[in-house]
Design an enzyme around this catalytic site. Structure first.
Site, short mmCIF file in Angstrom:
data_model
loop_
_atom_site.label_atom_id
_atom_site.label_comp_id
_atom_site.label_asym_id
_atom_site.label_seq_id
_atom_site.Cartn_x
_atom_site.Cartn_y
_atom_site.Cartn_z
CD GLU D 208 -1.69 -2.39 1.02
OE1 GLU D 208 -0.86 -2.84 1.82
OE2 GLU D 208 -2.19 -3.09 0.11
CG ASN D 292 -1.57 -5.42 -2.62
OD1 ASN D 292 -0.90 -5.76 -1.66
ND2 ASN D 292 -1.87 -4.16 -2.86
CG ASP D 334 -5.25 -5.13 -1.02
OD1 ASP D 334 -4.06 -5.34 -1.28
OD2 ASP D 334 -5.70 -5.09 0.14
#
Lengths: 313, 672, 180, 606
Positions: D208, D292, D334
């Site tokens: 992220e 991800n 994700d």
């Protein structure tokens, strides 16, 4: 980029679609002129021509009927011409196209040249290059408010509406640089949201495209290297991307090949060292309200930064 | 071509006069006292009385004057814009100020001038033209005016406070939405819409009811004057169109204030929804402005051609069909959004089709002039200006209906030129004609001829100088709503020319203002019917008495003053000690019953104040809607408080017609 | 006398209006405000808490909205979400680790804070930090409602700033009576 | 070896079929898991210990201890407890080695050694690595740590600020300390390292944050780097060489880790590795899935985005990739693929196969041939409306077009949500029952893609997310899955996501914890809850079981709510904002009413 090379006119078509529309315009123009002359003549005649005896109603009735009939016929002809032109400009053949994703921002244009291989895509801003004689399809949308894409020498406009993606076809037959401008009121700097389209030979276009795909050139001189460091440690990286460096901002135009562009700030200023310096220090005097904040850089740092930016061919 | 057939020749037919009801008994005398009537219909004195006015003439006059004040102010804003655009890269105005100014100009011109001023003339003239003593729902009429006034004051005060709307007169979201226009500017715009639409809806209701229920006996549907027809059709259009924009502006306010998502594409809202709603109003809006103007043109052309308008039925049907088609072409404002080809073709066809009724009207007017002898007085001069200028606007309108061409010139100065030719040519020229035409009726004095000529010629020159170059600018690629442009675009010279033209226009309007002021004091006394016109407003004194007509007239033709026989009866049997009016049937205008009209009252003013407070407050907090409802409730309660039983007269006279003893006071027939 | 009162009232309204709507694009940040920042509630030696001045941006709709735009442009929302927090603490509640005053927030952004707040010195121009600070206060309802931004054109998140419940700061350095 | 295992499996299957309630103290059947894993480290198989978070290389979390059975588990009592002093999400698995228990806390990553030989297990020593506090600012979903690993007298664990530390298991002295990444680039370390042969395998977190993901092998001896395999970029960085033979055509090609990304995007494309690595000593392959790609908004990264969401089979000695398979090409939601890959030998279609079993976040249970990388089956184990399945010919996941997130548009009712049908919480496999036990979540979401700038060291997500309970209204489930037939054996619905790991024992008892603080023992065959105990805070840790020096069987678990779903409690987030904690807060807004922060180890015994 000089004023002389810039064209922005409906009546100087540089592609098949604009040419169709220009023909329709001239048809309309001459029909309208004729109608105007005839009707005005009747109006003036009614006043000037003093008659002793008023005309009889049955004569008038015939005249009015004829007038209405003529109106209907004329309008029908224009309708047919309009619909025919509309179909002609709607799309071009799908062979050998260039696909560009164009996104409107307050107040600049973001363009992504599409490619089947994702790593061959690239992003640029405010200046499009297209090959002469090849259809180009623009997929347009907006990042914020409604804008409208319009390069009058090539085609009519298409609104860029957030939440919608629509496609518009273009083709240029004449090489040249065409100016376009946002046509839908989009806020403070609607007036300074211009776009340049360079129509060039296929070879020149492919050369340009190859170069744009590359990441930014690594600085070779000490000053340029120092300038890159200025760039990377200042506020620039928050909003701008230079591919090949850590700068990955998406809020402002991609600067990877800034030096290949003729103008800065969406056609507001020519891309020269002096204007660039002024823009970096105080963009708000040239384009009040735009989203680039003023930057107070020491004079030395500014010169280094400019040196670096000028290497971004 | 029965459409073009003239009014039936039997205009003096006896059957028009409703037969007396033998069952009713007649009182001894049917004569009324003119003094008593004047007293009964008089307004209250003093400031309190001034705020309590409910008669249509005072309110109409105020409406007209107020609308013109807004016109002057919006015109000044236009001048400021033209100064900014005179040269490339001009620094006279910044983008922030310019955006507010052009938005104010458009908004004020459309919402506070063009529509209200047309309605204002309706408020003043329509009751007179149909022979009524007042407009229907007089208190609503007062309320409507106050709402209009407060709305206008509100928006100008906010403008002065740097909170003027800055999102363009069609305020497209998301730009006008919460994310991109912080502060209260767009809320001010949206709430102004609510103000003016409320006022407009109220007037529409009044006009429709006045026309349908208060017409003079004998004024069957096919004898309604064309101006009244135009006003009626406009009123219906207002009723159908304005709710769309009120809905839209309310949704916008909710988006901005409460956080709803009507126009947020992310949450399933749609910015195009706004465009549909807005243009569903916005295009008919053009006709809401234009159709009353055609009524003015028909009236003036007829009067100054010295003959009834040619093709009465055709003209009426043209208006009706314009109104209908006017609702079917809003999408031509949205061609650039990328619609399906089929839809584009449909709306192109509709947009082109609307030129047919307009053309028909044009030909009928020209035929009227050919069929009569044209007297080129000032009102007629303005109408001639209308013919030429509006023709250009109409023709460019046909061009804009063509999708491909529209895609090029949409949102450019070409469109700016087009709609100024349409709106100034199609509405302002006739409107000036109307001012020159009815000024004697309203004030009792004529407007000065010499200044009037200066006014007209300067205006025509200035107008074309300002707006004709914009056609070319648009074709050269100049988008509208730009606060500046760059020198290399080459737009400088034509813009400069345009700015000079705007100056000339300004001078012309100044001349008009001087003319009005001078004429009010020292104009030639007009007399009852200075133009020798044929409609009923000229059958009473200039200015008219409090009760409009001492004896309400009956009519025997479209132009009663030309067509009524000398012994045409008038209405008797209405009381002179209360505000008695005659209500007639919709179709044939035969007497139905009498009713009593309300007295002057302060309550509409109070209610309008409360409503305004609620509207303005609601910009700042949604709670204002709740809290503001309390004074509003008080206001409405006061307004609708039932009368005490004693006040209503129990004695009813039967309604009759009879020929007046003194023919001189009665409407006298025949073309002058 | 009465006219004067009316005039004064009108001028007051006018001033409020102007303050709310002014759009200045070349901001000169209120630098002086940052000189005297304390984040502790303890002031030993009997000293009073430092005096505060109201940030000019807090009454200004444009500046607050710019703050809102920058809040996502500079990825503040990455950690603080739309105010509810995530990697970083919530900003729409009544808890302020390092003070809720505009100058304290300014400092927090400029210098960072030890438990994960990055230092943005040199990365965000001063005026924009002040705009952010003003906006962040508006997130918990501490800015005037008529100037605070409304919802964004994105997913429906917490109540928009102009409808946000006013969260009286819990660990405020100023006594409740002095609260604005 | 192989035959022997097969027989064992068959025997176990038979046994489990015949005896619903196997006799107490039954010796653990040697399950389908290949060779007892501890052997390679200690040289001695020892079911009484717990040397790595996943218990064994096969990632089975199966304990052969059988003292606690389905019939006596109801008498389980709290033996002792220990407060870690850290109130963040406790996701770690305790280790038990030679009479000592080791627990590593969330940031500040303190390592405690508890002496199990003494009553109450007093603290032997503690090791404080003092990681940088700033690291908390780049840890996406709470500052968790998933545990340590033991080998060769060293306890090895990661700190949030990218250090891998080896500590002498007896003295608590630091042996070595290696720096693997940089918090200024958004990197953190949260995973439990795995020690294979003499190498410590570590992967980074930060999908992220715009990191570039990798797995690194360090020398167990001195912490020096042996190899590093990146998960994006050119083949030489990904350690793709001549040995690389992926089964499916779409995974073949040169430098796919570059060409399947927009230019330069691979440098910040995420694809870390913060989950579980498994190892098959027989094939000498490690298996792990990558995380991800970033940013979340898929429209910002057209292309397949290799090698994100990919399972790699690599040689542990060189890191060289042998095969790879991308679970989620051009990941939309994700869906990290870091979930465990269980190394099992199963009877598939009547044939004994060497397989990998992987419960993927996208809601499908993948069964691979672990030699070739062929997908044998991929059946949904939870509700999904984002994909219609996996095309076994091309290996590609079949996305549902209208659920694709898009910029500036909220796409509604995406199931499963970003955390997937099952996140990191590891499963357990019992060779006795032939079932796979795991907790997972039943969460759907609305998602909007956003434009996002890459600003080094800050989040690079580009999405607004709002999660909520999936169909049925329960947010979690504890499930037993039959990997051979691809069916659900039984399932327990839970109010909150089951974010804890699972352990299953030879006594046919499976243990797991809930986020509202219940530690539960269930019958491994029927799914009946046999015993439960309310602990101080919600459980997101990994339960283990061990044989104490006193010979008794103990069950231990850390309580302390946190992690992504528990961030609302551990981070004091505000539920007024449904998008907080990347959207998980909306689904968990009632959690603060059920539990508070905590950080306590609970140990139970009969």
């Amino acid at each position: 980029m000089h004023a002389a090379s810039v064209l922005q006119s409906v009546l100087a078509p540089a592609g098949p679609q604009a040419a169709h529309i220009a023909r329709l315009w001239w048809l309309m123009f001459w029909v309208a002129t004729a109608v105007f002359v005839i009707v005005s003549a009747f109006v003036v005649g009614a006043i000037v021509w003093k008659r002793t005896e008023p005309r009889r109603d049955d004569v008038l009735r015939v005249a009015v009927t004829l007038g209405v009939a003529a109106t209907v016929v004329t309008l029908f002809v224009l309708l047919v011409a309009s619909v025919w032109t509309g179909r002609a400009v709607a799309s071009l053949g799908a062979s050998s196209t260039v696909t560009i994703e164009l996104t409107g921002h307050q107040w600049w244009w973001e363009a992504v040249y599409d490619d089947g291989t994702p790593s061959q895509r690239f992003r640029t801003a405010n200046e499009l290059h297209i090959p002469v004689g090849r259809p180009v399809v623009l997929k347009v949308t907006s990042h914020d408010v409604i804008h409208s894409f319009w390069v009058p020498n090539l085609h009519g406009k298409r609104d860029l509406i957030p939440g919608y993606t629509t496609a518009i076809w273009l083709q240029a037959d004449t090489p040249g640089i065409y100016r376009g401008q946002c046509a839908e009121f989009c806020g403070l700097q609607h007036a300074r949201m211009a776009l340049y389209v360079t129509a060039e030979s296929n070879d020149a276009f492919e050369r340009w495209r190859m170069n744009q795909r590359r990441e930014a050139v690594q600085p070779t001189t000490d000053n340029a290297r120092l300038g890159r460091d200025v760039f990377l440690r200042s506020t620039c990286t928050q909003c701008h991307t230079i591919r090949g460096t850590i700068a990955g901002g998406a809020m402002g135009p991609d600067l990877t090949h800034l030096a290949t562009r003729g103008t800065i700030a969406a056609g507001t200023l020519p891309n020269t060292r002096g204007h660039l310096a002024g823009w970096i220090l105080d963009s708000q005097s040239a384009k009040p309200g735009n989203q680039m904040p003023p930057n107070s850089l020491p004079a030395g740092d500014l010169q280094l930064l400019l040196t670096y930016l000028e290497t971004l061919k | 071509m029965s459409l073009l057939d003239q009014e039936p020749a039997d205009s003096g037919d006896e059957k028009v006069v409703p037969p007396l009801d033998p069952a009713r008994t007649l009182p001894a005398s049917l004569d009324v006292s003119a003094e008593k009537l004047e007293a009964v219909w008089a307004e209250k004195p003093g400031l309190f009385g001034w705020l309590s006015v409910v008669n249509h003439r005072d309110i109409g006059r105020r409406y007209i004057v107020t609308a013109f004040v807004f016109f002057f102010m919006a015109g000044l804003l236009a001048l400021v814009m033209r100064i900014q655009l005179a040269r490339p890269d001009n620094h006279f105005l910044g983008p922030d100020a310019y955006n507010q100014i052009f938005t104010m100009h458009g908004t004020v011109m459309m919402f506070l001038f063009a529509v209200p001023v047309m309605e204002a003339f309706g408020v003043y003239v329509v009751p007179l033209m149909v022979g009524a003593r007042n407009i229907a729902f007089p208190r609503l009429n007062a309320f409507s005016y106050w709402m209009f006034l407060f709305g206008g004051i509100f928006v100008f005060v906010m403008f002065a406070l740097n909170s003027g709307p800055d999102v363009g007169w069609f305020a497209y979201p998301p730009l006008s939405g919460p994310a991109y226009t912080p502060g209260k500017r767009a809320d001010v715009w949206a709430q102004l819409i609510t103000f003016t639409e409320l006022a407009g809806l109220a007037v529409s209701v009044e006009i429709i009811v006045t026309v349908f229920k208060l017409r003079a006996p004998g004024m069957s549907l096919n004898r309604i004057p064309l101006f009244v027809w135009a006003q009626t059709i406009t009123a219906f259009m207002v009723l159908l169109a304005m709710p769309a924009v009120m809905l839209a502006s309310t949704a916008l306010i909710l988006d901005r204030l409460v956080g709803t998502h009507f126009f947020n594409p992310a949450e399933g809202g749609d910015p195009l929804l706004w465009q549909h709603l807005f243009w569903f109003f916005g295009h008919p809006e053009v006709y809401i402005i234009f159709i009353p103007a055609t009524g003015i043109v028909s009236t003036i052309v007829s009067t100054f051609s010295r003959r009834p308008a040619f093709g009465y039925l055709a003209l009426v049907l043209a208006l009706v069909s314009t109104a209908f088609i006017g609702f079917g072409l809003w999408v031509h404002h949205m061609f650039a959004t990328g619609l399906p080809q089929m839809g584009e073709s449909f709306f192109t066809a509709a947009s082109i089709m609307i030129a047919i009724p307009s053309g028909l009207q044009f030909f009928c007017w020209i035929a009227t002039m050919w069929g009569g002898r044209v007297v080129l007085k000032l009102p007629m001069l303005w109408v001639l200006g209308f013919f030429i200028v509006f023709l250009v606007g109409g023709l460019t309108g046909v061009m804009l209906a063509a999708v491909p061409l529209d895609l090029q010139v949409h949102d450019t100065f070409f469109v700016v030129a087009h709609f100024h030719y349409v709106l100034i040519g199609g509405a302002l020229f006739p409107l000036f004609g109307a001012v020159y035409y009815w000024f004697p009726k309203i004030t009792g004095r004529m407007l000065g001829e010499r200044l009037g000529q200066w006014n007209f010629w300067l205006f025509t020159l200035g107008f074309n100088l300002t707006f004709f170059p914009m056609h070319i600018l648009g074709l050269e690629g100049m988008p509208r709503r730009v606060y500046t442009y760059q020198a290399e675009t080459g737009w400088g010279d034509l813009n400069y020319l345009s700015t000079i033209g705007a100056g000339v226009l300004g001078v012309s309007v100044l001349v008009f203002l001087v003319n009005v002021i001078v004429s009010l004091r020292a104009g030639v006394l007009a007399g009852d019917n200075p133009w020798g016109a044929g409609t009923l407003e000229w059958a009473t004194t200039s200015p008219p008495p409090n009760c409009n007509f001492v004896y309400p007239p009956t009519v025997a033709g479209v132009n009663p003053l030309w067509e009524n026989p000398p012994d045409q009866p008038v209405v008797v049997g209405l009381r002179d000690d209360v505000r008695d009016v005659l209500v007639t049937y919709v179709l044939d205008a035969e007497p139905d019953h009498r009713t009593e009209f309300p007295e002057p009252t302060i309550w509409p003013f109070c209610t309008a104040l409360a409503t305004s407070a609620l509207f303005i407050g609601s910009i700042f907090t949604p709670w204002a809607v709740v809290i503001g409802a309390v004074p509003l409730f008080v206001g409405l309660t006061g307004w609708f408080w039932p009368k005490e039983a004693g006040e209503t007269g129990t004695q009813a006279w039967p309604i009759q017609h009879r020929t007046l003893p003194k023919p001189g006071e009665a409407p006298a027939g025949g073309p002058v | 006398m009465r006219t004067e009162l009316v005039l004064i009232a009108a001028m007051a309204v006018a001033v409020c209006g102007c303050k709310r709507e002014t759009r200045t694009f070349r901001e000169s940040p209120p630098a002086s405000m940052a000189s005297d920042v304390a984040v502790s509630d303890l002031h030993p030696g009997g000293g009073n808490p430092p005096a505060r001045s109201i940030s000019p941006y807090e009454q200004n709709a444009w500046a607050l909205n710019e703050g809102k735009r920058l809040f996502s442009a500079y990825n503040c929302s990455g950690c603080h979400a739309n105010g509810g927090g995530g990697m970083g603490p919530a900003l729409i509640d009544d808890e302020w680790s390092y003070g809720h005053e505009a100058d304290q927030i300014y400092r927090t952004i400029l210098e960072g804070r030890p438990n994960g707040m990055p230092a943005w010195r040199g990365k965000i121009p001063d005026a924009q930090i002040w705009q952010l600070a003003a906006y962040i206060r508006s997130m918990s309802g501490l800015a005037p409602k008529d100037a605070a931004p409304s919802r964004s054109d994105h997913m429906n998140g917490p109540p928009p700033e102009n409808a946000a419940p006013r969260m009286i700061p819990k660990n405020a350095g100023t006594p409740p009576a002095a609260e604005r | 070896m192989r035959t022997w295992t097969t027989i064992a499996v068959l025997a176990a299957a038979l046994a489990s079929g015949c005896h619903r309630n196997p006799p107490q103290g039954e010796q653990p059947a040697h399950g389908a898991a290949p060779a007892p894993p501890a052997s390679s480290v200690t040289g001695q198989p020892d079911d009484g210990q717990w040397l790595m978070a996943s218990k064994d290389y096969a990632n089975t979390r199966y304990s052969g201890l059988g003292e606690i059975t389905t019939s006596n588990v109801k008498d389980l009592k709290l033996a002792w407890s220990f407060s870690t002093g850290v109130l963040r999400g406790q996701e770690a698995a305790p280790l038990v080695v030679n009479g000592t228990m080791y627990i590593v806390t969330p940031y500040p990553n303190i390592l405690y050694a508890l002496d199990l030989t003494k009553p109450g297990a007093p603290l032997k020593w503690s090791f404080k690595p003092k990681p940088s506090a700033a690291a908390q600012g780049v840890a996406c979903c709470d500052v968790v740590n998933r545990g340590a690993a033991y080998a060769d007298g060293k306890v090895v664990f990661n700190t949030l600020d990218n250090h891998t530390v080896a500590v002498d298991a007896t003295t608590g002295e630091q042996v070595w300390n290696a720096t693997l990444g940089d918090i200024n680039r958004g990197e953190t370390l949260t995973m439990a390292p795995l020690i294979v042969k003499d190498k410590v395998l570590v992967g980074n977190s930060g999908g992220e944050m715009g990191i570039r993901g990798w797995v690194t092998a360090l020398n167990l001896k001195d912490g020096s780097q042996v190899w590093r395999a990146y998960h994006t970029g050119p083949d030489k960085d990904v350690l793709i060489g001549p040995q690389f033979k992926p089964f499916y055509a779409s995974d073949r090609g040169t430098d796919l880790g570059v060409s399947s990304w927009p230019p330069d995007q691979w440098k910040i494309g995420g694809a870390g590795m913060w989950g579980w690595i498994s190892y098959d000593p027989e094939l000498d392959l490690i298996f792990y899935g990558t995380a991800n790609p970033g940013p979340w908004n898929p429209e910002l990264r057209p292309g397949d985005n290799k090698w994100a969401c990919t399972v790699f089979a690599r040689r542990p000695d060189t890191g060289e990739a042998v095969w790879a398979y991308q679970y989620n090409p051009h990941d939309l939601f994700d869906h990290d693929s870091i979930n465990e890959h269980l190394v099992l030998d199963l009877q598939i279609n009547g044939q004994m196969r060497k397989v990998l079993v992987h419960p993927e976040r996208n809601g499908h249970m993948y069964v691979f041939d672990r030699q070739s990388g062929e997908v044998l089956s991929a059946k949904p184990f939870a509700f999904t409306n984002t994909a219609t399945g996996v095309d076994l010919k091309t290996g590609r996941l079949q996305y549902v077009e209208e659920k694709k997130p898009s910029t500036g548009k909220v796409v509604r009712y995406i199931c499963p949500a970003e955390p997937g049908a099952k996140d990191w919480q590891p499963s357990a496999y019992s060779p006795r029952t032939g079932l796979l036990y795991f907790g997972h979540q039943n969460i759907c979401e609305d998602m909007e893609g956003l434009e996002v700038s890459y600003i080094e060291g800050t989040p690079y997500v580009g999405a607004n997310v709002k999660m909520y309970a999936g169909p049925g209204g329960h947010r979690g489930e504890f499930k037993a899955w039959d990997p051979v037939n691809g069916t659900i054996a039984w399932s327990i619905k839970e109010q909150f996501p089951v974010w804890s790991g699972t352990v299953v024992t030879a006594g046919d008892v499976a243990f797991y914890g809930t986020m509202d603080g219940w530690f539960k023992a269930v019958h491994a065959r029927t799914g009946d809850v046999l015993w439960q105990f309310k602990v101080g805070s919600g459980i997101i840790g990994q339960p283990i079981t061990y044989k104490g020096p006193d010979g008794k069987q103990y069950v231990a678990v850390l309580s302390g709510v946190g992690g992504w779903p528990g961030a609302i409690v551990s981070g004091n987030l505000d539920p007024k904002d449904p998008t907080a904690a990347l959207g998980f807060v909306n689904a968990m807004s009632d959690l603060p009413a059920y539990t508070t922060k905590g950080g306590t180890l609970y140990v139970f015994s009969l």
